[in-house]
Design an enzyme around this catalytic site. Structure first.
Site, mmCIF file in Angstrom:
data_model
loop_
_atom_site.group_PDB
_atom_site.id
_atom_site.type_symbol
_atom_site.label_atom_id
_atom_site.label_comp_id
_atom_site.label_asym_id
_atom_site.label_seq_id
_atom_site.Cartn_x
_atom_site.Cartn_y
_atom_site.Cartn_z
ATOM 1 N N GLU A 1 2.533 9.560 -0.200
ATOM 2 C CA GLU A 1 3.905 9.422 -0.686
ATOM 3 C C GLU A 1 3.982 8.717 -2.035
ATOM 4 O O GLU A 1 4.944 8.882 -2.764
ATOM 5 C CB GLU A 1 4.750 8.673 0.347
ATOM 6 C CG GLU A 1 6.228 8.822 0.147
ATOM 7 C CD GLU A 1 7.035 8.401 1.366
ATOM 8 O OE1 GLU A 1 7.957 7.605 1.193
ATOM 9 O OE2 GLU A 1 6.733 8.867 2.478
ATOM 10 N N TYR B 1 2.656 -1.326 8.677
ATOM 11 C CA TYR B 1 3.795 -0.465 8.328
ATOM 12 C C TYR B 1 5.124 -1.167 8.632
ATOM 13 O O TYR B 1 5.323 -1.661 9.750
ATOM 14 C CB TYR B 1 3.690 0.845 9.104
ATOM 15 C CG TYR B 1 4.746 1.864 8.731
ATOM 16 C CD1 TYR B 1 4.694 2.520 7.506
ATOM 17 C CD2 TYR B 1 5.773 2.175 9.603
ATOM 18 C CE1 TYR B 1 5.654 3.461 7.160
ATOM 19 C CE2 TYR B 1 6.744 3.116 9.266
ATOM 20 C CZ TYR B 1 6.667 3.749 8.045
ATOM 21 O OH TYR B 1 7.630 4.672 7.697
#
Length: 598
Positions: free
Chosen positions: A7, A306
Site C-alpha cells: 500500500e 497493525y
C-alpha cells in the site's frame, strides 16, 4: 515474474529487502524473481455521477435518485497516481503470479482489488496477511500465503461500505442541498458523519436547556474526617435540612461499625485503536487523527503491530513470543524490567482466540531499532503501548476498602476510604503522566474504634445539579463505539462494538470532516456544534440518516458481510429502499426552510 504490491513505498521496501528484490526501478523494486511495487493508498475511486449518465452532472431534484446499474471505478485524476497505476498495470500484464501485500484489513483489500479490476488481472493471486512489518513477520507471512479467494467476503464488505456511502452520500447531499441549502452551499450528508453530528448537537442542546437546581447535603466533621449523612437528604431547600441539622447537633457522634474489606483491581486490557485514541486525547490532548497518524508511523517503522483494530485480545500463539518482546523492551521502558525471567500469566482477558478475527490488539513488536528516528508525538504513543503491554502481565492492584458507620441520635453518617496495599499493575504508571479521569484512589481514613464517641461539626453543604459534559474526542469516540449509548462497563462496551458506528480507522476522519465542513468546532478539548450543524440536524426528519442506533445496525450488517453471513446485494437493496423513502419525504416538504452556513 512474481509481482508483489503493497500500500505504501516504505512497506514495499521492507518486503523487497526480505525477498531479495534490491534493484530500484521507477515505481518498483526488482530481483530474485520478484517485482515489488506499491499504491499510494487509493489509486482508484468510484466514478462520479456523470461518469454513469451525462444528465447526472446537473444538480437537480428531478434526477434523484441516482442509482448506478453497476458501480465502476476509475484511476484518480492525479498525474503521480496515473503514472504509478500505469507502472503497476504493466507489471501485472507480464506477471505469472501476484501477491497482494496490501494492508491486512477491509480498506486495504478494497484498494488492491480495485487496482486489479481496472488493470484486468488474469493470473493467480495470493494474499499476504501479517500483523506487523518485522522481518520475522514478513518471512512467516510469505511462508503461509493464502489464496486471495479466502478474502472475498472481506472485499464484499469493503464494496458494500464504499458503494453504500456513495449511494447515500451522493443522493442525500444533493437532496438536502437543493431543498434546504438556499445560499449557494453544499449540505454534506454521510452515513456515519450525520449521526455523529446528531450526537454532538443533541448533547449541546441538552446542556443549553439544562436548568441547574440547588440542593443541600448533610455532612459532619469528626476527627478531621468528613462523614456524609446516609439517612436524610438531599434536600431541595436549606430549611428542610436545618431541622435534621439541629437534631444532629444535640448528640455526640458515635462510631457504630468499622468495616474493612480487601479488594483487587485487574490490569487494564490491551489497546485497540479506539482505546488508544481515547487515552491519547485524555492524557496528551491529541486529536483522534493525530493519534492514528502516529500509530500508523510506528507500525511502518516496525515498532508496533497493525493499528486499525477493534479487539483488545491476542491469539494464544502470541503468548510464546511475549517473553522475548519483554526482554527487548527492557532497554526502552522501566515497566519491562520486573517481568524479565518471570513466568508470565496467561489470562483470558489477554489471550482469547474467540475474540480475535483478522488482527490482534496493538502491542509493541520488540523490534526497537527505529526508536532513534521517532518524534516526541510518536514516543508518547509508543510509551503508552509499551506500558499497557507490560501492565497486563503484572499482578492485580490490591487495596483495603474501609467503611465507617456512625450516628448522632437518629441521624446516620458514613465515611469511606481506600488504602493501596500492593500497587501491582499500577506501579507501571507510577511515574508516567497521570490521567485525571482515571484517578480512582480514595484517601485513607484514620483508625476508628467501634463505640468511640465525641464532638463533631455538622453542616449543610450546598451543591448544584450539573449538566452533562460536552463531548471531547475521547468521549465521542467511545460514544461512536457504542452507537451513542453511555456504557462504563468494559465487558458490555466490548459486546456493543458490533453495533458501533463507523470503523475504528474511519472515526478520526469523520470528526475532521465535520470540523472542515463547519458543522462543529474544537474549543480546547471540547467538540461543539455550530449553527449550521444544528440547522442541518433540525431539518432532517429521517431517523435513518441521524440515528446512531439505526446506523449501528447498518454497521453490524457490514460486519456480517465480512463474515460471509450477509450479502452485498441485499445490503444495497435495503439501502436503496430507505433512500427512496427519504427522497419522497424531502421532496414533499413544503415548509420552505433554508440553512445558512456562517
Amino acid at each position: 515474474m512474481i509481482v508483489c504490491i503493497a500500500e505504501k513505498p516504505s512497506v514495499a521496501q521492507s518486503i523487497a529487502n526480505i525477498l531479495g528484490a534490491r534493484v530500484k526501478k521507477d515505481g518498483y523494486y526488482e530481483g530474485n524473481g520478484y517485482q515489488v511495487t506499491w499504491t499510494f493508498g487509493h489509486l482508484c475511486e468510484l466514478l462520479p455521477p456523470d461518469g454513469y449518465y451525462p444528465q447526472w452532472k446537473r444538480w437537480d431534484l428531478s434526477v434523484l435518485p441516482m442509482i448506478p446499474p453497476t458501480y465502476r471505478v476509475e484511476v484518480i485524476a492525479n498525474p503521480g497516481v496515473k503514472k504509478q497505476f500505469k507502472i503497476v498495470k504493466d507489471l501485472y500484464k507480464h506477471a505469472s503470479e501476484i501477491i497482494n501485500c496490501g494492508d491486512a484489513g477491509q480498506e486495504g483489500e478494497l484498494i488492491q482489488r480495485w487496482v486489479m479490476e481496472l488493470a484486468g488481472v488474469k493470473c493467480p493471486v495470493k494474499r499476504l496477511w501479517i500483523s506487523s512489518l518485522t522481518d520475522e513477520a514478513i518471512r512467516q507471512g510469505f511462508q503461509h500465503l493464502k489464496p486471495q479467494s479466502d478474502y472475498d467476503a472481506l472485499y464484499q464488505a469493503g464494496l458494500a461500505r464504499a458503494e453504500g456511502d456513495w449511494l447515500l452520500g451522493m443522493n442525500a447531499t444533493r437532496l438536502f442541498t437543493l431543498k434546504y441549502g438556499g445560499f449557494k452551499q453544499v449540505l454534506s450528508i454521510g452515513r456515519v458523519q450525520t449521526p455523529t453530528l446528531a450526537m454532538i448537537v443533541a448533547r449541546d442542546k441538552e446542556i443549553e436547556n439544562f436548568k441547574p437546581k440547588p440542593y443541600w447535603l448533610l455532612a459532619t466533621n469528626y476527627r478531621g474526617t468528613q462523614f456524609a449523612c446516609s439517612s436524610h437528604g438531599p434536600y431541595d431547600n436549606e430549611l428542610e435540612g436545618s431541622v435534621v441539622l439541629g437534631m444532629s447537633r444535640q448528640f455526640p457522634l458515635t462510631i457504630d461499625d468499622v468495616q474493612q474489606k480487601r479488594g483487587s483491581e485487574q490490569p487494564p486490557q490491551l489497546y485497540d485503536l479506539t482505546a488508544l485514541q481515547v487515552d491519547c486525547n485524555r492524557k496528551f490532548g491529541y486529536s483522534a487523527e493525530t493519534t492514528l497518524r502516529n500509530i500508523q508511523s510506528l507500525y511502518e517503522k516496525r515498532l508496533t503491530t497493525y493499528p486499525r483494530v477493534d479487539t483488545k485480545f491476542l491469539t494464544e500463539d502470541i503468548y510464546a513470543k511475549c517473553p522475548g518482546i519483554i526482554q527487548n523492551l527492557v532497554k526502552v521502558s522501566d515497566a519491562a524490567r520486573p517481568l524479565v525471567g518471570q513466568s508470565l500469566p496467561k489470562s483470558k482477558r489477554v489471550f482469547d482466540n474467540s475474540k480475535v478475527t483478522d488482527h490482534h490488539a496493538i502491542i509493541p513488536t520488540g523490534d526497537t531499532r527505529a526508536l532513534n528516528s521517532i518524534n516526541d508525538f510518536e514516543r508518547k504513543v509508543y510509551d503508552l503501548i509499551v506500558r499497557r503491554f507490560c501492565a497486563v502481565f503484572y499482578p492485580n492492584c490490591e487495596y483495603a476498602q474501609t467503611t465507617v458507620l456512625a450516628t448522632t441520635g437518629l441521624v446516620k453518617y458514613k465515611a469511606t476510604g481506600r488504602t493501596i496495599l500492593n500497587q501491582g499493575w499500577r506501579a507501571v504508571y507510577a511515574n508516567s503522566q497521570r490521567d485525571e479521569e482515571d484517578d480512582t484512589e480514595e484517601a485513607a481514613l484514620p483508625a476508628f474504634r467501634v463505640g468511640e464517641s465525641g464532638p463533631h461539626k455538622p453542616s449543610q453543604i450546598q451543591k448544584t445539579t450539573t449538566p452533562p459534559k460536552r463531548y471531547t474526542e475521547a468521549s465521542l469516540l467511545q460514544a461512536m463505539e457504542t452507537a451513542g449509548k453511555l456504557v462504563d462497563d468494559d465487558a458490555l462496551r466490548e459486546a456493543m462494538k458490533e453495533n458501533g458506528i463507523g470503523r475504528p480507522s474511519s472515526r478520526a476522519g469523520i470528526i475532521e470532516t465535520l470540523i472542515k465542513r463547519g458543522y462543529i468546532r474544537r474549543e480546547k478539548k471540547s467538540l461543539i456544534s455550530n449553527q449550521a450543524g444544528r440547522d442541518l440536524i433540525d431539518v432532517i426528519n429521517a431517523q435513518m440518516l441521524k440515528s446512531p442506533e439505526l446506523t449501528g445496525l447498518w454497521e453490524k450488517k457490514l460486519r456480517e458481510i465480512e463474515r460471509g453471513h450477509y450479502s452485498l446485494d441485499l445490503f444495497m437493496q435495503e439501502l436503496q429502499s430507505q433512500l427512496l423513502s427519504i427522497i419522497k419525504e424531502v421532496k414533499a416538504d413544503s415548509s420552505g426552510k433554508k440553512i445558512q452556513k456562517k
